[in-house]
Design a protein around this motif. Structure first.
Motif, short mmCIF file in Angstrom:
data_model
loop_
_atom_site.label_atom_id
_atom_site.label_comp_id
_atom_site.label_asym_id
_atom_site.label_seq_id
_atom_site.Cartn_x
_atom_site.Cartn_y
_atom_site.Cartn_z
N SER A 1 -60.96 39.22 -34.21
CA SER A 1 -60.67 38.63 -35.52
C SER A 1 -59.77 39.48 -36.41
O SER A 1 -58.82 38.97 -36.99
N ILE A 2 -60.09 40.77 -36.54
CA ILE A 2 -59.35 41.64 -37.45
C ILE A 2 -59.04 42.97 -36.77
O ILE A 2 -59.93 43.62 -36.21
N TYR A 3 -57.78 43.37 -36.83
CA TYR A 3 -57.37 44.71 -36.40
C TYR A 3 -56.53 45.31 -37.52
O TYR A 3 -55.71 44.62 -38.13
N ILE A 4 -56.74 46.58 -37.80
CA ILE A 4 -55.91 47.29 -38.76
C ILE A 4 -55.43 48.57 -38.09
O ILE A 4 -56.23 49.28 -37.47
N THR A 5 -54.15 48.86 -38.21
CA THR A 5 -53.58 50.04 -37.56
C THR A 5 -52.57 50.71 -38.47
O THR A 5 -51.67 50.04 -39.00
N LYS A 6 -52.72 52.01 -38.65
CA LYS A 6 -51.70 52.75 -39.39
C LYS A 6 -50.37 52.63 -38.64
O LYS A 6 -50.33 52.61 -37.40
N LEU A 7 -49.31 52.57 -39.39
CA LEU A 7 -47.99 52.42 -38.78
C LEU A 7 -47.72 53.53 -37.78
O LEU A 7 -47.23 53.28 -36.67
N SER A 8 -48.04 54.76 -38.13
CA SER A 8 -47.77 55.90 -37.25
C SER A 8 -48.57 55.79 -35.96
O SER A 8 -48.08 56.14 -34.88
N THR A 9 -49.78 55.29 -36.03
CA THR A 9 -50.62 55.13 -34.85
C THR A 9 -50.08 54.04 -33.94
O THR A 9 -50.02 54.20 -32.71
N LEU A 10 -49.66 52.93 -34.53
CA LEU A 10 -49.13 51.81 -33.76
C LEU A 10 -47.82 52.18 -33.07
O LEU A 10 -47.63 51.90 -31.87
N THR A 11 -46.93 52.81 -33.78
CA THR A 11 -45.62 53.11 -33.20
C THR A 11 -45.67 54.25 -32.19
O THR A 11 -44.95 54.22 -31.19
N SER A 12 -46.54 55.22 -32.41
CA SER A 12 -46.61 56.35 -31.47
C SER A 12 -47.35 55.99 -30.19
O SER A 12 -46.96 56.39 -29.10
N GLY A 13 -48.42 55.21 -30.32
CA GLY A 13 -49.23 54.87 -29.14
C GLY A 13 -48.90 53.52 -28.55
O GLY A 13 -49.40 53.19 -27.47
N GLN A 14 -48.09 52.70 -29.26
CA GLN A 14 -47.77 51.34 -28.80
C GLN A 14 -49.04 50.56 -28.50
O GLN A 14 -49.11 49.76 -27.57
N ASN A 15 -50.06 50.80 -29.36
CA ASN A 15 -51.35 50.15 -29.17
C ASN A 15 -51.97 49.90 -30.53
O ASN A 15 -51.86 50.74 -31.42
N ARG A 16 -52.64 48.79 -30.67
CA ARG A 16 -53.27 48.46 -31.96
C ARG A 16 -54.44 49.37 -32.28
O ARG A 16 -54.87 49.46 -33.43
#
Length: 231
Positions: A177-192
């Motif tokens: 239903s809900i996922y929140i990811t810091k931009l740095s975490t998403l872009t560095s790990g390519q994972n939500r």
């Protein structure tokens, strides 16, 4: 923090054709997630990523943004969600130099969210100083695997009772239903999900993911019976 909601909604669907815009309790399915995002005062922008002109036309009337259409290579059956999120972020930066601090992923196939759930999830995310957040619901089922050589994932000789299970031993199911990811975490790990992960517990009735016609009917029953809770 500046939060950007991204709602992915491609045109193709095998289980329920065009399910993202199929009417459910008086409005297209995707509009439930859009309205919930727009109603949250902590969210800066709400963007829908789609390859479909038909979906885009409906979204534009709902108040969400469609700054561009998704390319076909990111709208195939096997396309993961993360490249879609990255595509939105890259395009927004190229066109507007816009960068959020964190991305909220809302899947339109999870329309049953109580009022203020997004606000509560964001507050938990911030209070725990998390890098990402996943929504879950408590699981009370007993699981097995390998039907040819059955293997229980619990001790069936000492079958636990729900009220006796300790908090640290309870199982939780990712409900989508809900996922929140810091931009740095998403872009560095390519994972939500990554870094310090917060777990946001939702009720079981909020945890229906629509993948089939039966799921659609169950979600519609909930939305009709408890409509005031979800608007």
């Amino acid at each position: 923090m500046k939060y950007l909601t991204i709602i992915p909604a491609r045109g193709g669907s095998k289980g329920v054709p065009y399910k993202n815009i199929k009417m459910i309790n008086g409005k297209p399915l995707i509009c439930w997630s859009i309205e919930q995002s727009l109603a949250c005062e902590l969210i800066d922008r709400t963007v829908v990523s789609t390859d479909s002109e038909e979906i885009a036309a409906i979204v534009e009337k709902s108040g969400a943004e469609i700054p561009f259409l998704r390319p076909a290579y990111l709208a195939e059956d096997e396309t993961p969600t993360e490249p879609v999120l990255i595509h939105v972020l890259d395009e927004l930066y190229k066109k507007e130099h816009y960068r959020p601090d964190a991305v909220i992923l809302l899947q339109p196939t999870s329309p049953v969210r109580r009022k203020n759930r997004l606000y509560e999830a964001i507050k938990l995310f911030e209070d725990q100083n998390a890098d990402s957040l996943v929504s879950v619901c408590e699981n009370h089922h007993f699981f097995w695997k390998n039907h040819q050589a059955p293997l229980p994932l619990y001790n069936y000789k000492a079958r636990p009772r729900r009220q006796e299970i300790k908090e640290e031993e309870r199982w939780y199911r990712e409900n989508g239903s809900i996922y929140i990811t810091k931009l740095s975490t998403l872009t560095s790990g390519q994972n939500r999900l990554g870094g310090k992960i917060a777990m946001f517990v939702m009720d079981e009735d909020e945890s229906y993911e629509i993948d089939s016609a039966i799921d659609f009917k169950m979600a519609e029953i909930l939305l009709k019976e408890h409509e005031h809770d979800y608007r």
